[in-house]
Design a protein around this motif. Structure first.
Motif, PDB file in Angstrom:
ATOM      1  N   ASP A 168       0.818  -1.216   0.000  1.00 33.09           N
ATOM      2  CA  ASP A 168       0.000   0.000   0.000  1.00 33.09           C
ATOM      3  C   ASP A 168       0.848   1.261   0.000  1.00 33.09           C
ATOM      4  O   ASP A 168       0.467   2.273  -0.578  1.00 33.09           O
ATOM      5  N   ARG A 169       2.039   1.167   0.652  1.00 31.96           N
ATOM      6  CA  ARG A 169       2.849   2.380   0.813  1.00 31.96           C
ATOM      7  C   ARG A 169       4.284   2.263   0.349  1.00 31.96           C
ATOM      8  O   ARG A 169       5.007   3.257   0.342  1.00 31.96           O
ATOM      9  N   LEU A 170       4.728   1.057   0.002  1.00 27.42           N
ATOM     10  CA  LEU A 170       6.147   0.841  -0.246  1.00 27.42           C
ATOM     11  C   LEU A 170       6.433   0.156  -1.575  1.00 27.42           C
ATOM     12  O   LEU A 170       5.668  -0.693  -2.022  1.00 27.42           O
ATOM     13  N   PRO A 224       9.419   4.360   0.140  1.00 27.33           N
ATOM     14  CA  PRO A 224       8.026   4.798   0.216  1.00 27.33           C
ATOM     15  C   PRO A 224       7.558   5.281  -1.160  1.00 27.33           C
ATOM     16  O   PRO A 224       8.279   6.014  -1.847  1.00 27.33           O
ATOM     17  N   LEU A 225       6.371   4.825  -1.553  1.00 32.90           N
ATOM     18  CA  LEU A 225       5.841   5.187  -2.868  1.00 32.90           C
ATOM     19  C   LEU A 225       5.777   6.701  -3.023  1.00 32.90           C
ATOM     20  O   LEU A 225       5.373   7.414  -2.112  1.00 32.90           O
ATOM     21  N   SER A 240       8.186   8.753  -3.117  1.00 29.23           N
ATOM     22  CA  SER A 240       9.283   9.518  -2.531  1.00 29.23           C
ATOM     23  C   SER A 240      10.573   9.414  -3.342  1.00 29.23           C
ATOM     24  O   SER A 240      11.341  10.364  -3.404  1.00 29.23           O
ATOM     25  N   GLY A 241      10.833   8.228  -3.905  1.00 32.04           N
ATOM     26  CA  GLY A 241      12.090   7.993  -4.597  1.00 32.04           C
ATOM     27  C   GLY A 241      13.281   7.869  -3.671  1.00 32.04           C
ATOM     28  O   GLY A 241      14.400   7.666  -4.123  1.00 32.04           O
ATOM     29  N   GLU A 242      13.078   7.989  -2.370  1.00 29.65           N
ATOM     30  CA  GLU A 242      14.150   7.938  -1.378  1.00 29.65           C
ATOM     31  C   GLU A 242      14.177   6.570  -0.695  1.00 29.65           C
ATOM     32  O   GLU A 242      13.125   6.042  -0.319  1.00 29.65           O
ATOM     33  N   VAL A 243      15.356   6.018  -0.504  1.00 29.55           N
ATOM     34  CA  VAL A 243      15.496   4.751   0.215  1.00 29.55           C
ATOM     35  C   VAL A 243      15.333   5.033   1.709  1.00 29.55           C
ATOM     36  O   VAL A 243      16.146   5.726   2.312  1.00 29.55           O
ATOM     37  N   ALA A 244      14.244   4.487   2.288  1.00 22.40           N
ATOM     38  CA  ALA A 244      13.965   4.686   3.714  1.00 22.40           C
ATOM     39  C   ALA A 244      14.618   3.608   4.554  1.00 22.40           C
ATOM     40  O   ALA A 244      14.817   3.781   5.749  1.00 22.40           O
ATOM     41  N   GLY A 245      14.935   2.481   3.901  1.00 19.18           N
ATOM     42  CA  GLY A 245      15.528   1.386   4.654  1.00 19.18           C
ATOM     43  C   GLY A 245      15.953   0.248   3.759  1.00 19.18           C
ATOM     44  O   GLY A 245      15.832   0.309   2.528  1.00 19.18           O
ATOM     45  N   ILE A 246      16.453  -0.767   4.429  1.00 15.33           N
ATOM     46  CA  ILE A 246      16.904  -2.000   3.798  1.00 15.33           C
ATOM     47  C   ILE A 246      16.147  -3.113   4.486  1.00 15.33           C
ATOM     48  O   ILE A 246      15.969  -3.084   5.705  1.00 15.33           O
ATOM     49  N   GLY A 247      15.720  -4.095   3.735  1.00 13.02           N
ATOM     50  CA  GLY A 247      15.032  -5.228   4.356  1.00 13.02           C
ATOM     51  C   GLY A 247      14.919  -6.363   3.380  1.00 13.02           C
ATOM     52  O   GLY A 247      15.214  -6.213   2.196  1.00 13.02           O
ATOM     53  N   GLY A 248      14.495  -7.507   3.873  1.00 10.51           N
ATOM     54  CA  GLY A 248      14.282  -8.632   2.990  1.00 10.51           C
ATOM     55  C   GLY A 248      14.763  -9.928   3.591  1.00 10.51           C
ATOM     56  O   GLY A 248      14.929 -10.050   4.810  1.00 10.51           O
ATOM     57  N   GLY A 261       5.457   1.920  10.739  1.00 10.75           N
ATOM     58  CA  GLY A 261       5.002   0.578  10.390  1.00 10.75           C
ATOM     59  C   GLY A 261       5.650   0.002   9.145  1.00 10.75           C
ATOM     60  O   GLY A 261       5.216  -1.038   8.646  1.00 10.75           O
ATOM     61  N   TYR A 262       6.703   0.644   8.640  1.00 11.96           N
ATOM     62  CA  TYR A 262       7.343   0.155   7.423  1.00 11.96           C
ATOM     63  C   TYR A 262       7.966  -1.221   7.610  1.00 11.96           C
ATOM     64  O   TYR A 262       7.920  -2.057   6.700  1.00 11.96           O
ATOM     65  N   ALA A 263       8.577  -1.488   8.764  1.00 12.10           N
ATOM     66  CA  ALA A 263       9.210  -2.793   8.979  1.00 12.10           C
ATOM     67  C   ALA A 263       8.178  -3.906   8.904  1.00 12.10           C
ATOM     68  O   ALA A 263       8.392  -4.925   8.242  1.00 12.10           O
TER      69      ALA A 263
END
Length: 169
Positions: free
Chosen positions: A11-13, A71-72, A74-82, A108-110
């Protein structure tokens, strides 16, 4: 076994593969003292460069790995995950990892990223359990593991601290 990752949008990422072009963002996120408050031996730029190289190699070898979390709009990397392969206690599994810029905390991104990649793994790699390893002092990440429906199954000295390890049982 190699799989093919396709970009995921929640929804947001936007969850997209890490690439060499993300080097500056990765170093900034990984070495920020605020993101390492639960890490007994915070990585410096050189260690982070080595980790990023290994993460990119994992992508080449397996077709998935740690991601840039954007974040959709934004074009900015807010974090790393996976997720990445990990052998733990003699078992092959997938390690869930994330680290976000402090400016992204509390949104709530994580949890959102984790739900998306865990769902992907359950479809694409159903024989590999997902594990979350959390320093026992890291209450925010302990809450994320619980929100995701994971259960603590062991505690060990891991990565320089006592960690609680979670899986879906």
């Amino acid at each position: 076994m190699s799989v093919e990752w396709r970009e995921i949008r929640t929804d947001r990422l936007l969850l997209r593969p890490l690439g060499p072009e993300d080097r500056d963002d990765v170093v900034e996120i990984q070495t920020d003292p605020r993101t390492n408050r639960y890490h007994p031996a915070p990585p410096g730029p050189e260690e982070t460069e080595v980790k990023l190289t290994a993460w990119l190699e994992h992508w080449k070898a397996h077709g998935f790995g740690y991601l840039a979390v954007v974040p959709l709009g934004s074009g900015e990397v807010a974090g790393i995950g996976g997720l990445q392969h990990l052998e733990f206690g003699g078992a092959r599994l997938l390690n869930l990892y994330y680290r976000f810029r402090p400016e992204a905390w509390g949104r709530g991104y994580a949890t959102e990223m984790a739900r998306a990649v865990i769902g992907w793994a359950e479809r694409e790699l159903p024989d590999l359990p997902v594990q979350i390893s959390v320093n026992i002092a890291n209450e925010p990440s302990l809450r994320v593991a619980e929100r995701l429906g994971f259960t603590a199954y062991t505690e060990t000295f891991y990565d320089g601290a006592v960690s609680r390890h979670f899986r879906k049982l």
